[in-house]
Design a protein around this motif. Sequence first.
Motif, PDB file in Angstrom:
ATOM      1  N   LEU A   1       0.823  -1.197   0.000  1.00 20.55           N
ATOM      2  CA  LEU A   1       0.000   0.000   0.000  1.00 20.55           C
ATOM      3  C   LEU A   1       0.863   1.255   0.000  1.00 20.55           C
ATOM      4  CD1 LEU A   1      -2.834   1.303   0.243  1.00 20.55           C
ATOM      5  CD2 LEU A   1      -2.541   1.175   2.742  1.00 20.55           C
ATOM      6  N   ALA A   2       1.898   1.280   0.846  1.00 16.04           N
ATOM      7  CA  ALA A   2       2.793   2.432   0.900  1.00 16.04           C
ATOM      8  C   ALA A   2       3.482   2.650  -0.445  1.00 16.04           C
ATOM      9  CB  ALA A   2       3.833   2.232   2.005  1.00 16.04           C
ATOM     10  N   CYS A   3       3.900   1.560  -1.066  1.00 17.08           N
ATOM     11  CA  CYS A   3       4.531   1.632  -2.379  1.00 17.08           C
ATOM     12  C   CYS A   3       3.571   2.226  -3.400  1.00 17.08           C
ATOM     13  CB  CYS A   3       4.985   0.235  -2.799  1.00 17.08           C
ATOM     14  SG  CYS A   3       5.780   0.158  -4.409  1.00 17.08           S
ATOM     15  N   GLU A   4       2.327   1.769  -3.377  1.00 11.98           N
ATOM     16  CA  GLU A   4       1.319   2.257  -4.331  1.00 11.98           C
ATOM     17  C   GLU A   4       1.060   3.749  -4.146  1.00 11.98           C
ATOM     18  OE1 GLU A   4      -3.468   1.620  -5.164  1.00 11.98           O
ATOM     19  OE2 GLU A   4      -2.304   0.055  -4.134  1.00 11.98           O
ATOM     20  N   ARG A   5       0.970   4.182  -2.906  1.00  9.68           N
ATOM     21  CA  ARG A   5       0.647   5.584  -2.646  1.00  9.68           C
ATOM     22  C   ARG A   5       1.818   6.499  -2.982  1.00  9.68           C
ATOM     23  NH1 ARG A   5      -3.268   5.074   2.734  1.00  9.68           N
ATOM     24  NH2 ARG A   5      -5.010   4.185   1.533  1.00  9.68           N
ATOM     25  N   LEU A   6       3.028   6.039  -2.746  1.00 12.72           N
ATOM     26  CA  LEU A   6       4.186   6.859  -3.109  1.00 12.72           C
ATOM     27  C   LEU A   6       4.362   6.925  -4.615  1.00 12.72           C
ATOM     28  CD1 LEU A   6       6.861   5.801  -0.457  1.00 12.72           C
ATOM     29  CD2 LEU A   6       5.566   7.942  -0.546  1.00 12.72           C
ATOM     30  N   ALA A   7       3.889   5.907  -5.310  1.00  9.96           N
ATOM     31  CA  ALA A   7       4.060   5.863  -6.759  1.00  9.96           C
ATOM     32  C   ALA A   7       3.106   6.798  -7.483  1.00  9.96           C
ATOM     33  CB  ALA A   7       3.860   4.435  -7.264  1.00  9.96           C
ATOM     34  N   VAL A   8       2.065   7.295  -6.801  1.00  9.80           N
ATOM     35  CA  VAL A   8       1.114   8.201  -7.425  1.00  9.80           C
ATOM     36  C   VAL A   8       1.830   9.495  -7.795  1.00  9.80           C
ATOM     37  CG1 VAL A   8      -0.969   9.596  -7.058  1.00  9.80           C
ATOM     38  CG2 VAL A   8      -0.851   7.249  -6.186  1.00  9.80           C
ATOM     39  N   LYS A   9       1.647   9.915  -9.023  1.00  8.89           N
ATOM     40  CA  LYS A   9       2.261  11.172  -9.455  1.00  8.89           C
ATOM     41  C   LYS A   9       1.607  12.322  -8.715  1.00  8.89           C
ATOM     42  CE  LYS A   9       3.399  13.886 -13.552  1.00  8.89           C
ATOM     43  NZ  LYS A   9       3.259  14.023 -15.014  1.00  8.89           N
ATOM     44  N   ARG A  10       2.417  13.181  -8.092  1.00  5.13           N
ATOM     45  CA  ARG A  10       1.867  14.240  -7.254  1.00  5.13           C
ATOM     46  C   ARG A  10       2.181  15.614  -7.822  1.00  5.13           C
ATOM     47  NH1 ARG A  10      -0.002  12.493  -2.456  1.00  5.13           N
ATOM     48  NH2 ARG A  10       0.336  10.327  -1.988  1.00  5.13           N
ATOM     49  N   GLY A  11       1.263  16.524  -7.535  1.00  2.58           N
ATOM     50  CA  GLY A  11       1.473  17.899  -7.931  1.00  2.58           C
ATOM     51  C   GLY A  11       2.345  18.625  -6.930  1.00  2.58           C
ATOM     52  N   ASP A  12       2.443  19.930  -7.043  1.00  2.00           N
ATOM     53  CA  ASP A  12       3.344  20.729  -6.212  1.00  2.00           C
ATOM     54  C   ASP A  12       2.982  20.658  -4.740  1.00  2.00           C
ATOM     55  OD1 ASP A  12       3.732  23.381  -8.671  1.00  2.00           O
ATOM     56  OD2 ASP A  12       4.728  21.430  -8.432  1.00  2.00           O
ATOM     57  N   HIS A  13       1.725  20.402  -4.417  1.00  2.00           N
ATOM     58  CA  HIS A  13       1.306  20.426  -3.014  1.00  2.00           C
ATOM     59  C   HIS A  13       0.983  19.038  -2.485  1.00  2.00           C
ATOM     60  CE1 HIS A  13       1.235  24.778  -3.197  1.00  2.00           C
ATOM     61  NE2 HIS A  13       0.517  24.688  -4.308  1.00  2.00           N
ATOM     62  N   GLY A  14       1.523  18.001  -3.153  1.00  2.00           N
ATOM     63  CA  GLY A  14       1.337  16.655  -2.657  1.00  2.00           C
ATOM     64  C   GLY A  14       0.027  16.026  -3.066  1.00  2.00           C
TER      65      GLY A  14
END
Length: 233
Positions: free
Chosen positions: A213-226
Motif C-alpha cells: 500500500l505504501a509503495c502504491e501511494r508513493l508511486a502516485v504522481k503528485r502535484g506541487d502540493h502533494g
Amino acid sequence: MSMKPLEFDRRYGELDQVISAYLGRAVDGAEDGETGPDEALQAYLRHTWHSRPWALGIAEQQVREYARNPPGRLRLRLGEFYPVPDVGLPESAIQEWLFRIADHIKRSLEEGQVPPPAVPRTHWEWRARFPELAQLLGGWFSQDMPDEFADHDAALQDYARSTDPQIVARAVGEFHELLALGLDESDCVLALAELGMEVDPPGPFAPSAWMALACERLAVKRGDHGRPADREQ
C-alpha cells in the motif's frame, strides 16, 4: 589534524565499508579460518558484487595496505589514520584478521566467486541494499511518529511532499525489490525493523500488505502540493 574527506575516501573509504559490515556483530578472530568468509564478510561481498563490483579490488588493496602498515597511537590520536572500530578482537589480533579479510576478497575476485542474490542477513546488508527505505522508515516511522503525525498516511504524505520526486521514486523501487523477496509476515516484520521502523503497520494490514500500500501511494504522481496531479487530456 584530521584528514579531509577526499583524502579519507581515497585511502580508507572502502576499508570503512568492509569494517562497517562487522559493527554490532561479535567477531571471533578464528571463526572464518579456512572455511571461507564469515557472515558479515559474505554480506559485504554479496552486496558489493551485485551493486559495485569495481569496489572489491579497492577494498582488497585498502584492507591489505592498512594491515601492512598499521598506524601508531600518536597518528591515530591526531586523526591522520583510520581508527578501526571495536569489533571485539584484542588489538594484537586485528592485523591478522585484516589480512584474512583481504585474502578472502582477493580469492573471491580471482576465482569469480559471485554470491547469488539472497535475502539480506545482517543489519548492515539490509541498510546497504535498501538505503532510501532506511531513510524513510527510520526518519518518518520511528517511535516518535504518533507524536508527529496523525497516522501512517500522514507520515507518508509528509515524506512525499518534502522529498525530491526522484528520491521518492527510488523508495518506490526499493519497496518493489523488498516485496519481490517473497518474505513471510514474520520476516517482513524483521525487515521493517532492520530498516528502522519502530511502529507497527496500521491495522488491519499485515506488514507485507502495508508495504504494498505504501509503495502504491508513493508511486502516485503528485502535484506541487502533494495532491495527485491532473491527468493529461
